[in-house]
Motif scaffolding. Structure first.
Motif, PDB file in Angstrom:
ATOM      1  N   LEU A 274      17.463   3.052  28.588  1.00 19.91           N
ATOM      2  CA  LEU A 274      16.800   2.170  29.311  1.00 19.91           C
ATOM      3  C   LEU A 274      15.997   2.895  30.581  1.00 19.91           C
ATOM      4  CD1 LEU A 274      15.864  -0.539  30.002  1.00 19.91           C
ATOM      5  CD2 LEU A 274      18.009  -0.998  31.332  1.00 19.91           C
ATOM      6  N   GLU A 275      14.813   2.830  30.560  1.00 22.75           N
ATOM      7  CA  GLU A 275      13.997   3.556  31.373  1.00 22.75           C
ATOM      8  C   GLU A 275      14.126   2.885  33.105  1.00 22.75           C
ATOM      9  OE1 GLU A 275      12.812   1.781  29.138  1.00 22.75           O
ATOM     10  OE2 GLU A 275      11.359   0.521  29.569  1.00 22.75           O
ATOM     11  N   HIS A 276      13.999   3.796  33.953  1.00 20.48           N
ATOM     12  CA  HIS A 276      13.853   3.524  35.339  1.00 20.48           C
ATOM     13  C   HIS A 276      12.874   4.658  35.904  1.00 20.48           C
ATOM     14  CE1 HIS A 276      17.268   0.851  34.940  1.00 20.48           C
ATOM     15  NE2 HIS A 276      17.822   1.597  34.113  1.00 20.48           N
ATOM     16  N   PRO A 303      13.110  12.603  26.140  1.00 20.65           N
ATOM     17  CA  PRO A 303      11.644  12.631  26.165  1.00 20.65           C
ATOM     18  C   PRO A 303      10.866  11.003  26.666  1.00 20.65           C
ATOM     19  CG  PRO A 303      12.327  14.250  24.645  1.00 20.65           C
ATOM     20  CD  PRO A 303      13.411  13.297  25.114  1.00 20.65           C
ATOM     21  N   HIS A 304      11.511  10.236  25.487  1.00 18.40           N
ATOM     22  CA  HIS A 304      10.932   8.791  25.680  1.00 18.40           C
ATOM     23  C   HIS A 304      11.185   8.269  27.048  1.00 18.40           C
ATOM     24  CE1 HIS A 304      10.012   4.880  23.585  1.00 18.40           C
ATOM     25  NE2 HIS A 304      10.980   4.448  24.564  1.00 18.40           N
ATOM     26  N   GLU A 305      12.437   8.319  27.341  1.00 22.07           N
ATOM     27  CA  GLU A 305      12.927   7.491  28.687  1.00 22.07           C
ATOM     28  C   GLU A 305      12.219   8.229  30.035  1.00 22.07           C
ATOM     29  OE1 GLU A 305      13.867   4.633  28.479  1.00 22.07           O
ATOM     30  OE2 GLU A 305      14.681   4.871  26.104  1.00 22.07           O
ATOM     31  N   PHE A 306      12.198   9.399  29.636  1.00 18.11           N
ATOM     32  CA  PHE A 306      11.570   9.936  30.900  1.00 18.11           C
ATOM     33  C   PHE A 306       9.823   9.675  30.963  1.00 18.11           C
ATOM     34  CE2 PHE A 306      10.725  14.771  32.793  1.00 18.11           C
ATOM     35  CZ  PHE A 306      10.643  14.106  34.118  1.00 18.11           C
ATOM     36  N   THR A 307       9.315   9.895  29.722  1.00 14.96           N
ATOM     37  CA  THR A 307       8.065   9.428  29.916  1.00 14.96           C
ATOM     38  C   THR A 307       7.637   8.023  30.465  1.00 14.96           C
ATOM     39  OG1 THR A 307       7.264  10.877  28.116  1.00 14.96           O
ATOM     40  CG2 THR A 307       6.045   8.753  28.368  1.00 14.96           C
ATOM     41  N   HIS A 308       8.670   7.199  30.299  1.00 16.74           N
ATOM     42  CA  HIS A 308       8.521   5.869  30.964  1.00 16.74           C
ATOM     43  C   HIS A 308       8.402   5.905  32.520  1.00 16.74           C
ATOM     44  CE1 HIS A 308       8.629   2.997  27.774  1.00 16.74           C
ATOM     45  NE2 HIS A 308       9.945   3.284  27.217  1.00 16.74           N
ATOM     46  N   SER A 309       8.839   7.021  33.026  1.00 20.68           N
ATOM     47  CA  SER A 309       8.786   6.951  34.522  1.00 20.68           C
ATOM     48  C   SER A 309       7.245   6.558  34.932  1.00 20.68           C
ATOM     49  CB  SER A 309       9.273   8.288  35.326  1.00 20.68           C
ATOM     50  OG  SER A 309       8.870   8.167  36.556  1.00 20.68           O
ATOM     51  N   TYR A 337       2.811   0.254  26.405  1.00 19.11           N
ATOM     52  CA  TYR A 337       4.101   0.676  27.199  1.00 19.11           C
ATOM     53  C   TYR A 337       5.061   1.397  26.214  1.00 19.11           C
ATOM     54  CZ  TYR A 337       8.439  -0.611  30.142  1.00 19.11           C
ATOM     55  OH  TYR A 337       9.476  -0.483  30.809  1.00 19.11           O
ATOM     56  N   GLU A 338       5.320   0.702  25.209  1.00 13.93           N
ATOM     57  CA  GLU A 338       6.247   1.585  24.316  1.00 13.93           C
ATOM     58  C   GLU A 338       5.708   2.388  23.192  1.00 13.93           C
ATOM     59  OE1 GLU A 338       9.540   1.736  25.049  1.00 13.93           O
ATOM     60  OE2 GLU A 338       9.905  -0.208  26.030  1.00 13.93           O
ATOM     61  N   GLY A 339       4.613   1.970  22.729  1.00 15.83           N
ATOM     62  CA  GLY A 339       4.005   2.679  21.425  1.00 15.83           C
ATOM     63  C   GLY A 339       3.516   4.121  22.182  1.00 15.83           C
ATOM     64  N   TYR A 408       5.905  -1.921  17.085  1.00 12.23           N
ATOM     65  CA  TYR A 408       4.956  -1.294  18.022  1.00 12.23           C
ATOM     66  C   TYR A 408       5.406   0.141  18.481  1.00 12.23           C
ATOM     67  CZ  TYR A 408       7.815  -4.010  21.190  1.00 12.23           C
ATOM     68  OH  TYR A 408       8.912  -4.609  21.910  1.00 12.23           O
ATOM     69  N   TYR A 409       6.934   0.256  18.429  1.00 14.82           N
ATOM     70  CA  TYR A 409       7.426   1.835  18.998  1.00 14.82           C
ATOM     71  C   TYR A 409       6.899   2.792  17.734  1.00 14.82           C
ATOM     72  CZ  TYR A 409      10.835   0.186  22.215  1.00 14.82           C
ATOM     73  OH  TYR A 409      11.419  -0.680  23.073  1.00 14.82           O
ATOM     74  N   GLN A 410       7.279   2.636  16.506  1.00 13.26           N
ATOM     75  CA  GLN A 410       6.914   3.506  15.394  1.00 13.26           C
ATOM     76  C   GLN A 410       5.431   3.508  15.084  1.00 13.26           C
ATOM     77  OE1 GLN A 410       9.386   1.239  15.081  1.00 13.26           O
ATOM     78  NE2 GLN A 410      11.254   2.211  14.699  1.00 13.26           N
TER      79      GLN A 410
HETATM   80 ZN   LIG Z   1      11.037   2.681  25.966  1.00 18.21          ZN
END
Ligand SMILES: [Zn+2]
Length: 628
Positions: A274-276, A303-309, A337-339, A408-410
Motif C-alpha cells: 500500500l502506497e503512501h 518499485p511499484h509502491e515507490f512509484t506511487h509516491s 494510477y495503477e496501470g 488495469y494493472y497488468q
Molecule cells: Zn499500486
C-alpha cells in the motif's frame, strides 16, 4: 484544480455544524498502545477538541490507495467517550456506519475517546488484513482514529504517539519529537499525513540507509519473524539503492521530505503493498530476502509502491483526490494510477537490477499471455475494470478469466508499453515515456507532499507535449475494445513477439519453486494449487469442455495420486497420443472420472526476438544511471 465530488456527498455534508476546533496548536492527540499486538489487540486513547452541542465523529471509510470503502469498522470495538470525566453516550448514524453522533455537554472543551482495534482479520486482503504477529506489528492509524465531521482531512491536526513492546524497534515517515524508546511521540501532522504515515515495529528489525549520496534520505525498514530473515545480500541492497537513483532519473523530481520502505517479512500477515507519500507498507512472505524464488516474485513490489509516491500520491486522478475519507472515490483513471505504476514498477525492477532483462520479458510474457487468454474481455472492457474497481478488488474464487478482475494493472503494462514504444518510434528514438514522466510526475519540480489532481485530458495534453499524435484515440481504443485478444502492439513494436513453448519461463519456475502450484493454463486450461485444488478453469479450454470448475480437487492423474509434476508429465506425455488425460476429481464429496482430450503438449509463454526490428524493449530496461 477541479475536484469531482458526487452530488450524494454534497447533500451529505451541506448544512452541518462545523464544531471541530483542531489546529496545529490544539490538535487531536492519539496514543496507540501496540504492546498487545502479538495478541491481535491494539488500543488507543484520544483527546479531541470540541465545542458543546451536537457533534458527529467519523471513522475513515474510503482508504486512499485501496480505492474502495473498506475501512475496517467491523473490528473497531471498545468505544467509550467521556468529557470532564463523565460518560458521553454515542449513537451510530442509521445510514452511515462510519459516523457516530454525540452531544457534548456545556463546559466540555475536549472529549476523551478510547477504542480497541481487533487485529483478527485473516492473512489475506489489504491493509485491514492481518497486520501483526508474535514479533511485529504494522499500525495503520485509520484503524483507530475518530475525527470531527466537516473539514478536509488536510485541515484536521493530530499529534500522534505510540507505545511499543520493550526491545522492539520501529520505522515510520513521522518525525520523532519526544518520548522515549518504548513511547515515542511524533510531530503534529494533518489527519491526511497521519493516515498516510503507517508505523512498522518489530523485535527483529533492520533499518538500512539506501543510496546515501541522494537527498532526500531513503531507508529500507524491515521487520521480520526471525533474525535470519534480515540477512539481505549486498546485491539486493544495492538493487534497492539503484531503485532510488533510477526514480530520480526517470521522474526528475521528488515529493517527500524522506522516504521509508516499511517492509513486513512474515507469513502471518496479508501480502500486498500500500502506497503512501513518504513511505510504503510492503508485506511479503517471511523468507523473501533469503529465498531467490520469493525475491524474484516480489521484484516489482517496492518499485511499484515507490512509484506511487509520484504517480498516485502526488499526481492523482481528480476522482480519487476527494480530500476526505467519506466521499465516494471515482476510479475511472486507475489505468493511469495503477496501470502506469505497474508498467514502471516492472521497468524499474529491471533498471535497478532487481531482476534481469530476461526475467522482465518473462513477466511481460506472462501478463500478455494471461490477458490474451481472458474471454471476459469480450463483454467487459478495460475501462469497466477501472470504473468498477471497488467491486472487483475483493472478487475472486474462480472464473476470473470470465469475470475479469482489476486487469488495469497488468493490461496497463501493455497499454503503457504501447505508448512508450510509439513515442520512441514517432521521435526516431529521440524521446520516450521518460520524457512524459519527467513532465507529468515532475510537475513543479521537487515539492513537499501534496496532491496535484489530473484528468484524462491532462494525460493526453502532456503526451502531446512530448510528441504530437492522436493519443486520445489510441487510449480510447485500448479502453473500450471488446477484442478477444490483448493489445500486443507494444511488445511487437518493441521487437518481440509472444510465443508459446513446452518449457516454463523463469517466472513460472519461480512460482513452482516457491510452492505456488501448477500452471497448465495455456494447454489444458487449468490452474491448480500444490494440493490439487483447481484454482481456475479457462473458459473454452479442454478443461472447460470436460466440465471442470474452480474449487474441485484433482485426486488422481492417469490412475496415480495427484502431484503437480505428475499433471505436467501427463500433459507432456499426451502429445501425439489418442488417449485422453484421465483425472479423478472430487467436488464436495462427489467423485468423477474425467477425460481431457488434449494432445498438443505443454504451452508456456515467452517473448521471442523478431530479427530486423528495433529492440526498444531492451532499451527500455537499460539503467538510466550508472549505479554504484
Ligand atoms: Zn499500486
Amino acid at each position: 484544480m477541479h475536484l469531482r465530488i458526487p452530488a450524494l456527498c454534497l447533500a451529505f455534508t451541506a448544512g452541518m455544524a462545523l464544531h471541530a476546533q483542531t489546529s496545529a496548536e490544539n490538535p487531536i492527540r492519539i496514543t496507540v498502545d501496540l504492546t498487545q499486538a502479538p495478541r491481535k489487540w491494539i488500543h488507543a486513547d484520544m483527546s479531541i477538541p470540541v465545542q458543546p452541542g451536537p457533534q458527529t465523529l467519523l471513522y475513515p471509510k474510503w482508504i486512499p490507495g485501496e480505492h474502495m470503502p473498506n475501512g475496517p469498522a467491523d473490528n473497531l470495538t471498545g468505544l467509550i467517550i467521556t468529557g470532564n470525566g463523565q460518560p458521553i453516550r454515542w449513537v451510530r448514524d442509521d445510514v452511515n456506519m462510519y459516523a457516530i453522533h454525540i452531544t457534548v455537554p456545556e463546559g466540555v472543551a475536549q472529549i476523551e475517546v478510547k477504542d480497541d482495534f481487533l487485529a483478527t482479520a485473516p492473512a489475506n486482503g489489504f491493509s485491514a488484513g492481518a497486520s501483526t504477529s508474535a514479533n511485529l506489528a504494522l499500525l495503520s492509524w485509520n484503524e483507530l482514529i475518530w475525527y470531527p465531521q466537516g473539514h478536509p482531512s488536510a485541515d484536521v491536526y493530530v499529534q500522534p504517539s505510540v507505545v511499543i513492546p520493550t526491545g522492539w524497534q520501529y520505522g515510520t515517515a513521522l518525525e520523532k519529537t519526544g518520548g522515549d524508546a518504548t513511547h515515542p511521540a511524533f510531530k503534529t501532522v494533518s489527519l491526511e499525513e497521519l493516515i498516510d504515515s503507517p508505523l512498522l515495529t518489530g523485535k527483529y528489525f533492520a533499518e538500512i540507509p539506501l543510496a546515501t549520496e541522494v537527498t532526500p534520505k531513503h531507508y529500507l525498514d524491515i521487520a521480520a519473524d526471525g533474525p535470519e530473515d534480515l540477512n539481505l545480500n549486498p546485491e539486493t541492497i544495492n538493487g534497492f539503492s539503484n531503485l532510488v537513483r533510477e526514480t530520480g532519473a526517470a521522474y526528475k523530481s521528488r515529493h517527500y521530505a524522506s522516504y521509508h520502505f516499511l517492509v513486513t517479512a512474515s507469513d502471518q500477515v496479508a501480502h500486498f503493498g500500500l502506497e503512501h507519500h513518504q513511505s510504503s507498507d510492503d508485506r511479503v512472505p517471511e523468507k523473501t530476502f533469503v529465498d531467490e524464488n520469493l525475491l524474484l516474485l516480489s521484484a516489482d513490489l517496492l518499485p511499484h509502491e515507490f512509484t506511487h509516491s509520484w504517480n498516485g500520491k502526488y499526481r492523482r486522478p481528480a476522482g480519487l483526490a476527494t480530500g476526505n475519507y467519506e466521499s465516494p472515490m471515482i476510479g475511472n483513471l486507475l489505468w493511469v494510477y495503477e496501470g502506469l505504476t505497474d508498467y514502471m514498477g516492472n521497468v524499474l525492477a529491471a533498471r535497478s537490477k532487481l531482476e534481469t532483462p530476461a526475467q522482465y520479458r518473462d513477466y511481460l510474457a506472462d501478463d500478455a499471455a494471461m490477458l490474451d487468454a481472458r474471454p471476459g474481455r469480450t463483454w467487459r472492457d478495460l475501462q469497466d475494470t477501472a470504473t468498477g474497481a471497488q467491486i472487483l478488488y475483493e472478487s475472486g474464487g474462480g472464473w476470473d478469466n470470465w469475470r475479469r478482475s482489476t486487469d488495469y494493472y497488468q493490461e496497463g503494462d501493455l497499454v503503457w508499453l504501447d505508448v512508450d514504444t510509439q513515442i520512441r518510434k514517432l521521435t526516431h528514438d529521440q524521446k520516450s515515456l521518460n520524457d512524459f514522466l519527467s513532465l507529468f510526475e515532475g510537475l513543479g519540480g521537487n515539492t513537499p507532499p501534496k496532491v496535484a489532481p489530473y484528468t484524462f485530458d491532462d494525460v493526453v495534453k502532456t503526451l502531446n507535449e512530448v510528441v504530437p499524435y492522436d493519443w486520445a484515440a489510441l487510449l480510447h481504443e485500448r479502453l473500450t475494445s471488446l477484442s478477444a485478444h490483448a493489445p500486443l502492439e507494444g511488445i511487437e513494436r518493441g521487437g518481440y513477439k509472444l510465443v508459446y513453448t513446452d518449457q516454463p519461463n523463469e517466472i513460472e519456475l519461480a512460482r513452482t519453486g516457491a510452492g505456488g502450484g501448477v500452471t497448465e493454463w495455456w494447454s489444458i486450461g487449468l490452474s491448480v494449487s500444490a494440493d490439487g485444488h483447481i484454482i481456475d478453469v479457462l473458459v473454452g479450454s479442454p478443461a472447460d469442455k470436460a466440465k471442470l470448475g474452480p474449487g474441485m480437487q484433482i485426486v488422481a492423474v492417469n490412475g496415480r495420486q495427484f502431484s503437480g509434476p505428475l499433471l505436467n508429465d501427463a500433459v507432456r506425455n499426451a502429445k501425439g497420443n489418442q488417449a485422453p488425460i484421465e483425472l479423478i476429481v472430487t467436488n464436495a464429496g462427489t467423485y468423477r472420472v474425467v477425460g481431457i482430450d488434449y494432445h498438443d503438449g505443454p504451452r508456456f509463454p515467452h517473448l521471442e526476438r523478431m530479427n530486423g526490428t528495433t529492440d526498444y524493449l531492451d532499451e527500455i530496461v537499460k539503467p538510466m544511471t550508472s549505479g554504484k
